[in-house]
Design a protein around this motif. Structure first.
Motif, mmCIF file in Angstrom:
data_model
loop_
_atom_site.group_PDB
_atom_site.id
_atom_site.type_symbol
_atom_site.label_atom_id
_atom_site.label_comp_id
_atom_site.label_asym_id
_atom_site.label_seq_id
_atom_site.Cartn_x
_atom_site.Cartn_y
_atom_site.Cartn_z
ATOM 1 N N ILE A 94 18.298 31.829 -38.031
ATOM 2 C CA ILE A 94 18.466 30.746 -37.072
ATOM 3 C C ILE A 94 19.739 29.975 -37.363
ATOM 4 O O ILE A 94 20.182 29.912 -38.516
ATOM 5 C CB ILE A 94 17.235 29.810 -37.102
ATOM 6 N N GLY A 99 16.825 39.694 -23.602
ATOM 7 C CA GLY A 99 16.038 38.637 -24.231
ATOM 8 C C GLY A 99 14.625 39.041 -24.588
ATOM 9 O O GLY A 99 13.820 38.201 -24.973
ATOM 10 N N PRO A 141 14.273 37.913 -29.902
ATOM 11 C CA PRO A 141 15.189 36.776 -29.733
ATOM 12 C C PRO A 141 14.417 35.496 -29.431
ATOM 13 O O PRO A 141 13.499 35.497 -28.610
ATOM 14 C CB PRO A 141 16.058 37.193 -28.529
ATOM 15 N N LEU A 142 14.759 34.430 -30.115
ATOM 16 C CA LEU A 142 14.217 33.106 -29.813
ATOM 17 C C LEU A 142 15.251 32.404 -28.947
ATOM 18 O O LEU A 142 16.313 32.014 -29.431
ATOM 19 C CB LEU A 142 13.969 32.316 -31.103
ATOM 20 N N SER A 143 14.961 32.274 -27.675
ATOM 21 C CA SER A 143 15.978 31.754 -26.761
ATOM 22 C C SER A 143 15.388 30.726 -25.821
ATOM 23 O O SER A 143 14.175 30.652 -25.624
ATOM 24 C CB SER A 143 16.600 32.900 -25.955
ATOM 25 N N TYR A 144 16.289 29.949 -25.240
ATOM 26 C CA TYR A 144 15.934 28.976 -24.212
ATOM 27 C C TYR A 144 16.927 29.180 -23.085
ATOM 28 O O TYR A 144 18.088 28.816 -23.193
ATOM 29 C CB TYR A 144 16.025 27.552 -24.765
ATOM 30 N N GLU A 194 20.518 30.544 -23.859
ATOM 31 C CA GLU A 194 20.982 30.009 -25.137
ATOM 32 C C GLU A 194 20.136 30.559 -26.276
ATOM 33 O O GLU A 194 18.920 30.356 -26.326
ATOM 34 C CB GLU A 194 20.912 28.478 -25.125
ATOM 35 N N LEU A 195 20.771 31.272 -27.201
ATOM 36 C CA LEU A 195 20.063 31.875 -28.323
ATOM 37 C C LEU A 195 19.818 30.836 -29.407
ATOM 38 O O LEU A 195 20.739 30.191 -29.889
ATOM 39 C CB LEU A 195 20.883 33.043 -28.885
ATOM 40 N N GLN A 196 18.547 30.680 -29.802
ATOM 41 C CA GLN A 196 18.189 29.762 -30.883
ATOM 42 C C GLN A 196 18.176 30.479 -32.231
ATOM 43 O O GLN A 196 18.508 29.905 -33.263
ATOM 44 C CB GLN A 196 16.794 29.176 -30.634
ATOM 45 N N SER A 212 7.602 34.446 -29.118
ATOM 46 C CA SER A 212 9.026 34.106 -29.201
ATOM 47 C C SER A 212 9.441 33.157 -28.073
ATOM 48 O O SER A 212 10.303 32.298 -28.261
ATOM 49 C CB SER A 212 9.885 35.382 -29.157
ATOM 50 N N GLY A 266 11.070 29.653 -28.911
ATOM 51 C CA GLY A 266 12.393 29.277 -28.421
ATOM 52 C C GLY A 266 12.375 27.949 -27.681
ATOM 53 O O GLY A 266 13.231 27.083 -27.898
ATOM 54 N N GLN A 285 14.028 24.310 -28.932
ATOM 55 C CA GLN A 285 14.961 23.596 -28.060
ATOM 56 C C GLN A 285 14.495 22.160 -27.836
ATOM 57 O O GLN A 285 15.283 21.214 -27.916
ATOM 58 C CB GLN A 285 15.076 24.326 -26.718
#
Length: 694
Positions: A356, A399, A416-419, A422-424, A450, A454, A458
């Motif tokens: 991260i 994603g 992937p941990l994303s919002y 936007e990749l976290q 995930s 994410g 965020q």
């Protein structure tokens, strides 16, 4: 002794209890020969409404019906039929229904929907194979002289075990091996390795010594069954070396029956039973073994379905608990530990790890749980290449989780941990030997996990940002109390910094640090470092002050561009002279061009705006009215543009409209494209043209 019809109805009742289907038997003309067994109200309703007559019409073409098939009796609703053989000829048809396609709509009481079996593409073959096996069993029941052991088998006890979620297979084996019968032991061996099977369940004589015994595919009688997947009877085998799995017993069996059963997960189990005393299998024993094989496979299927449902319920409960935990804690580190703990325990893998990025200091962190056998630095390098320093989603993943082999050779599911885009960070969970079905379930669960992770990370970052923004605003207002002129200059510098960093597409965290530094430029670096120890605000101020004093700052310094923008904004607002800013040591040509363009445009705009009369409220209303006439923009884009024209920055707009700053930036990009302008000044100019036009 039970009659053939009575025995058949008991069999139908047993399978109806297991699968939630309704069963009945007809002759080749469609005349019903047994009572309708099963609790499917939907099936009973459709039979009463004329489905039986439609089935009779189907059987006019029985010359073409030589294998189990499905017939769609209504939109999305199916019934199965399987021919019952008497030797080489079809004597009857077994019917089973109904199955309903996923998302199919049908008119039935609401409380029936949950009990109707669901049909989808990946289980269609499984249902047809089931119908074929029950039809085979039906044929045995319809033999002219049913064998005594078969008739005496207590299907009522077996069905009760199924309904009460008890060990139905053990109950069946106990009945088969009861004192006085020809079969003295019954067991199941399940695949536990690539070529290895292990006896996992066994009842009867010498059960304790046989449980846990292993054999290899192709080895001995049981290995042959695993290889051929065909039923076989082995008689007078007391001295046959192929029965070596029984060598630890005082006496080897004289008679052995072997068959295979398909498990719910697609695997194959070996079913076996035999006698230490009898050397030959009578006709009744063969019939009993054939019936037992069919019932065992059915029981194993039901056990698998129940276990899968229990796992799904456990995972659903876990996800609810995760959401509760995530919503109750603002601490990103605690969230990471929760994600690691849940993922490694539910997947039952050797390790879980999260890579991260820390938005506060721009560095990366790798947090692991379990045993990762490999060089951590090698994994980090690999992921940095795939994600371009954790700045974008891995290519070709969209994603979503994916299966891969890590640099150390271990297999893992990468999530992937994303919002949004936007990749976290990246969650990686190691997996050991797992079936295709298990992998699909793991991936589906981890995908949901995930997404939750994410979004939570965020939101946690936004909560921290809100606290920092509140402190910034309080300190900024304190400046106003001390010196109104200094407050106005710092406010203007912050607005210039906000627009400049947006034009340069600065990362959100870096842009906030520059804006905050401009707002708080009246304070000392040491004071800001104490108030904001985690962020880059103090570092931006320190670098910017050094540039203002014309000290040499290496261009490679990570704060050089951010500090340069701070220096440009604060030096300009001091005397409103662009020459002062241009005279600073030039750290970045692109930043200087963006700043100078903004100042020149903003200055002209300010002069134009100052000529407008009326109150601020009237101006806002006029702007909103003008934007409404720009109908090629979406309603949300119109809202963003109206606020933009009022001088609001991205963060202000985000807070007013209850959306993220990232979403605001996306809207602004689309607005620029639709208005055919390259910056905010051009967009505002278009608004004022409409304002004067209307």
């Amino acid at each position: 002794m039970a009659s053939a019809t009575e025995l058949l109805e008991k069999v139908q009742q047993t399978f109806a209890a297991q699968y939630g289907l309704t069963f009945f038997l007809t002759d080749r003309n469609g005349t019903m020969l047994t009572s309708v067994e099963g609790g499917s109200n939907l099936c009973s309703m459709m039979l009463a409404e004329g489905t039986l007559e439609e089935m009779r019409n189907i059987l006019r073409y029985d010359g073409r019906i030589n294998r189990p098939f499905m017939y769609e009796i209504s939109s999305g609703i199916h019934i199965m039929a399987a021919p019952v053989m008497n030797g080489a000829d079809i004597s009857h048809y077994l019917w089973a229904g109904v199955l309903v396609e996923e998302e199919a709509e049908f008119d039935a009481p609401a409380d029936d929907h949950e009990t109707v079996p669901v049909l989808h593409e990946n289980n269609r073959r499984e249902w047809l194979e089931l119908a074929d096996r029950i039809a085979e069993m039906t044929g045995l029941c319809l033999q002219e002289s049913p064998a005594a052991p078969l008739a005496d088998l207590s299907l009522d006890r077996f069905r009760k075990s199924v309904q009460q979620h008890e060990a139905a297979t053990a109950e069946l084996f106990s009945q088969v091996t009861e004192d006085g019968g020809e079969i003295e032991f019954m067991g199941i061996a399940e695949q536990t390795g690539e070529d290895t099977y292990t006896v996992t369940r066994i009842i009867g004589r010498a059960a304790e010594k046989l449980k846990g015994k292993q054999f290899i595919i192709g080895e001995g009688f049981l290995g042959r069954a695993a290889l051929t997947e065909e039923p076989a009877y082995w008689e007078d085998i007391g001295r046959d070396r192929r029965s070596r799995i029984f060598s630890s017993l005082e006496q080897r069996p004289q008679l052995l029956f072997t068959d295979t059963a398909q498990m719910h997960d697609g695997g194959i189990a070996v079913l076996f039973g035999g006698s230490f005393a009898k050397k030959r299998a009578s006709a009744s024993t063969r019939t009993l073994m054939q019936m037992t094989s069919i019932l065992t496979e059915s029981s194993l299927m039901v056990e698998g379905l129940r276990e899968e449902n229990a796992q799904q319920l456990s995972r659903l409960t876990s996800l609810v608990e995760i959401c509760r935990l995530m919503s109750s804690t603002p601490d990103p580190r605690r969230m990471i530990l929760i994600l690691l703990d849940i993922s490694i325990n539910l997947v039952e893998g050797p390790f879980s790890l999260i890579l991260i990025k820390d938005s506060k200091n721009g560095k990366g962190k790798l947090i692991t749980r379990g045993k990762y056998d490999g060089e951590v630095s090698q994994y980090i390098r690999s992921m940095m290449e795939q994600t371009r320093q954790l700045s974008q989603l891995p290519e070709d993943t969209d994603g979503e989780p994916y299966l891969l082999t890590l640099p150390n050779g271990q297999r893992a599911i990468e999530c992937p941990l994303s919002y949004g885009d936007e990749l976290q960070g990246i969650l990686s969970v190691g997996i050991e030997d797992a079936s295709k079905l298990d992998l699909q379930e793991h991936i589906a669960f981890l995908q949901t996990l995930s997404i939750i992770g994410g979004v939570s990370l965020q939101l946690a970052g936004q909560r921290e940002t809100c606290i920092e923004e509140e402190k910034t605003e309080a300190l900024h207002l304190a400046v106003q109390e001390m010196d109104e002129a200094v407050y106005e200059r710092s406010k203007e510098a912050a607005e210039l910094a906000a627009v400049t960093t947006t034009r340069l597409e600065f990362p959100e965290a870096s842009a906030r640090a520059v804006v905050r530094a401009c707002q708080l430029s009246h304070y000392s670096v040491e004071f800001i470092r104490r108030i904001f120890p985690e962020g880059d605000t103090a570092a931006v101020m320190e670098t910017g002050n050094a540039i203002l004093q014309h000290h040499d700052i290496p261009h490679t310094d990570s704060m050089s561009v951010a500090g340069y923008i701070y220096a440009l904004c604060t030096s300009y607002t001091k005397n409103e002279r662009l020459e002062d800013a241009e005279a600073l040591p030039q750290m970045d040509g692109e930043a200087l061009d963006a700043f100078c363009s903004l100042v020149r445009t903003a200055h002209v705009s300010e002069v134009e705006f100052s000529l407008e009369s009326g109150t601020e409220t009237e101006d806002v209303q006029d702007i909103a009215e003008a934007v409404k006439h720009m109908d090629h923009l979406s309603p949300r884009e119109q809202e963003v543009l109206a606020l933009l024209a009022q001088g609001r920055n991205n963060q202000d707009i985000a807070e007013i409209l209850y959306i993220s700053a990232h979403t605001v930036k996306n809207h602004i990009t689309k607005i620029f494209h639709k208005l055919d302008v390259s910056d905010r000044a051009g967009a505002i100019s278009k608004v004022y043209r409409h304002l004067h036009k209307y």
